[in-house]
Design a protein around this motif. Sequence first.
Motif, PDB file in Angstrom:
ATOM      1  N   ALA A 103       0.825  -1.228  -0.057  1.00  0.00           N
ATOM      2  CA  ALA A 103      -0.038   0.026  -0.040  1.00  0.00           C
ATOM      3  C   ALA A 103       0.730   1.202  -0.169  1.00  0.00           C
ATOM      4  O   ALA A 103       0.281   2.258  -0.160  1.00  0.00           O
ATOM      5  CB  ALA A 103      -0.964   0.054   1.384  1.00  0.00           C
ATOM      6  N   VAL A 104       2.235   1.115   0.077  1.00  0.00           N
ATOM      7  CA  VAL A 104       3.004   2.521   0.142  1.00  0.00           C
ATOM      8  C   VAL A 104       2.792   3.472  -1.094  1.00  0.00           C
ATOM      9  O   VAL A 104       2.753   4.650  -0.922  1.00  0.00           O
ATOM     10  CB  VAL A 104       4.553   2.065   0.337  1.00  0.00           C
ATOM     11  CG1 VAL A 104       4.993   1.411  -0.940  1.00  0.00           C
ATOM     12  CG2 VAL A 104       5.448   3.232   0.811  1.00  0.00           C
ATOM     13  N   GLY A 105       2.338   2.662  -2.384  1.00  0.00           N
ATOM     14  CA  GLY A 105       2.317   3.466  -3.416  1.00  0.00           C
ATOM     15  C   GLY A 105       1.039   4.161  -3.434  1.00  0.00           C
ATOM     16  O   GLY A 105       0.466   5.080  -4.349  1.00  0.00           O
ATOM     17  N   ALA A 106       0.052   3.570  -2.866  1.00  0.00           N
ATOM     18  CA  ALA A 106      -1.428   4.267  -2.883  1.00  0.00           C
ATOM     19  C   ALA A 106      -1.780   5.189  -1.911  1.00  0.00           C
ATOM     20  O   ALA A 106      -2.405   6.217  -2.293  1.00  0.00           O
ATOM     21  CB  ALA A 106      -2.319   3.018  -3.034  1.00  0.00           C
ATOM     22  N   THR A 107      -1.441   4.793  -0.504  1.00  0.00           N
ATOM     23  CA  THR A 107      -1.658   5.680   0.588  1.00  0.00           C
ATOM     24  C   THR A 107      -0.644   6.081   1.376  1.00  0.00           C
ATOM     25  O   THR A 107      -0.726   6.816   2.417  1.00  0.00           O
ATOM     26  CB  THR A 107      -2.774   4.976   1.319  1.00  0.00           C
ATOM     27  OG1 THR A 107      -2.454   3.910   1.766  1.00  0.00           O
ATOM     28  CG2 THR A 107      -4.106   4.851   0.674  1.00  0.00           C
ATOM     29  N   GLY A 108       0.649   5.659   1.008  1.00  0.00           N
ATOM     30  CA  GLY A 108       1.654   5.659   2.134  1.00  0.00           C
ATOM     31  C   GLY A 108       1.632   4.609   2.895  1.00  0.00           C
ATOM     32  O   GLY A 108       2.470   4.624   4.031  1.00  0.00           O
ATOM     33  N   CYS A 109       0.447   3.781   2.960  1.00  0.00           N
ATOM     34  CA  CYS A 109       0.209   2.733   3.970  1.00  0.00           C
ATOM     35  C   CYS A 109       0.374   3.359   5.521  1.00  0.00           C
ATOM     36  O   CYS A 109       1.282   3.127   6.217  1.00  0.00           O
ATOM     37  CB  CYS A 109       1.435   1.604   4.034  1.00  0.00           C
ATOM     38  SG  CYS A 109       1.073   0.096   5.112  1.00  0.00           S
ATOM     39  N   GLY A 110      -0.889   3.788   5.803  1.00  0.00           N
ATOM     40  CA  GLY A 110      -1.323   4.223   7.154  1.00  0.00           C
ATOM     41  C   GLY A 110      -1.094   2.977   8.263  1.00  0.00           C
ATOM     42  O   GLY A 110      -0.408   2.912   9.140  1.00  0.00           O
ATOM     43  N   MET A 111      -2.026   2.235   7.979  1.00  0.00           N
ATOM     44  CA  MET A 111      -2.098   1.147   8.801  1.00  0.00           C
ATOM     45  C   MET A 111      -2.272   1.289  10.391  1.00  0.00           C
ATOM     46  O   MET A 111      -2.768   0.642  11.015  1.00  0.00           O
ATOM     47  CB  MET A 111      -0.856   0.127   8.611  1.00  0.00           C
ATOM     48  CG  MET A 111      -1.025  -1.292   9.272  1.00  0.00           C
ATOM     49  SD  MET A 111       0.572  -2.139   8.876  1.00  0.00           S
ATOM     50  CE  MET A 111       0.422  -2.494   7.301  1.00  0.00           C
ATOM     51  N   ASN A 112      -1.522   2.480  10.724  1.00  0.00           N
ATOM     52  CA  ASN A 112      -1.494   2.759  12.347  1.00  0.00           C
ATOM     53  C   ASN A 112      -1.998   4.088  12.160  1.00  0.00           C
ATOM     54  O   ASN A 112      -1.386   5.199  12.006  1.00  0.00           O
ATOM     55  CB  ASN A 112      -0.065   2.676  12.968  1.00  0.00           C
ATOM     56  CG  ASN A 112       0.064   3.127  14.385  1.00  0.00           C
ATOM     57  OD1 ASN A 112      -0.831   3.733  14.672  1.00  0.00           O
ATOM     58  ND2 ASN A 112       0.984   2.282  14.812  1.00  0.00           N
ATOM     59  N   PRO A 113      -3.294   4.506  12.659  1.00  0.00           N
ATOM     60  CA  PRO A 113      -3.690   5.897  12.630  1.00  0.00           C
ATOM     61  C   PRO A 113      -2.798   6.801  13.722  1.00  0.00           C
ATOM     62  O   PRO A 113      -2.820   8.114  13.316  1.00  0.00           O
ATOM     63  CB  PRO A 113      -5.083   5.731  13.700  1.00  0.00           C
ATOM     64  CG  PRO A 113      -5.655   4.273  13.474  1.00  0.00           C
ATOM     65  CD  PRO A 113      -4.153   3.439  13.369  1.00  0.00           C
ATOM     66  N   ALA A 114      -2.181   6.319  14.695  1.00  0.00           N
ATOM     67  CA  ALA A 114      -1.317   7.241  15.532  1.00  0.00           C
ATOM     68  C   ALA A 114      -0.103   7.595  14.528  1.00  0.00           C
ATOM     69  O   ALA A 114       0.538   8.896  14.667  1.00  0.00           O
ATOM     70  CB  ALA A 114      -0.545   6.675  16.618  1.00  0.00           C
TER      71      ALA A 114
END
Length: 245
Positions: free
Chosen positions: A164-175
């Motif tokens: 997901a790093v190319g699509a959203t930066g890969c949040g995965m962690n809201p903090a």
Amino acid sequence: MLPEDKTADLRSADDLNNQSQPSASRSGPGRLSPTCPMQVVLVFGLSVAMVGLCVGGAVHLNPAVSMAMVLSLRLRLWRAILYVIGQLLGGVASAALLLGLTGDVTPVLNQVSSGIQLHQAVTMETLVTLQLVLVVMATSDVPLPAVVSPLLVGLAVSLGHLVAVGATGCGMNPARSFGPAVVTLTFNNHWVFWLGPGLGACLAGFLNDLLLRPRWCCPGDWWAELKELYVLSERQPQEALSHLP
């Protein structure tokens, strides 16, 4: 003196050379330069694995993980709220420290990439968080050597960033998404990085406990355990005090 046509050729060659050089060589000292996706994947995965190894056990770094633990009745709500507050403060402090050291946090600011629809971004964040939380819950349920669990969680983090790093930066962690957003005051589509991980955490919690490693046969069993955890446990101290002289 060189002829004018040769001088022009040399100037054009220099311009092409300057344009072809990576942005890191033109950036000022201390500023972040764009990195390749594999570097991002390894940095996030190895850092999470290192933290897990250092603390020697489960560590709550992610509000999505804490949410899943609450839904699966592995963690009390009040303790999860304290965890989330600490996680958000840690994200802001880390982003502020990065800003002070490098002068720029935009490379670590999670944003939906151009060409990616919002529903696609939410789905992506949901899926990468789902697999991460499933790994966290599996490693907490199954007895494993102390070194194995942090490494597996780090691999799950790396896998999520690889996808997901190319699509959203890969949040995965809201903090982790919240800190740079607060420091830069950039909250454009920030809800994506809360809704996606939140959905992924809920799905992972119920998928793990209802299908993969069943703890309850029906929702009524979950409700009964919930009442036992919160209602009965609160009555016990009161009953103990009532028997005191």
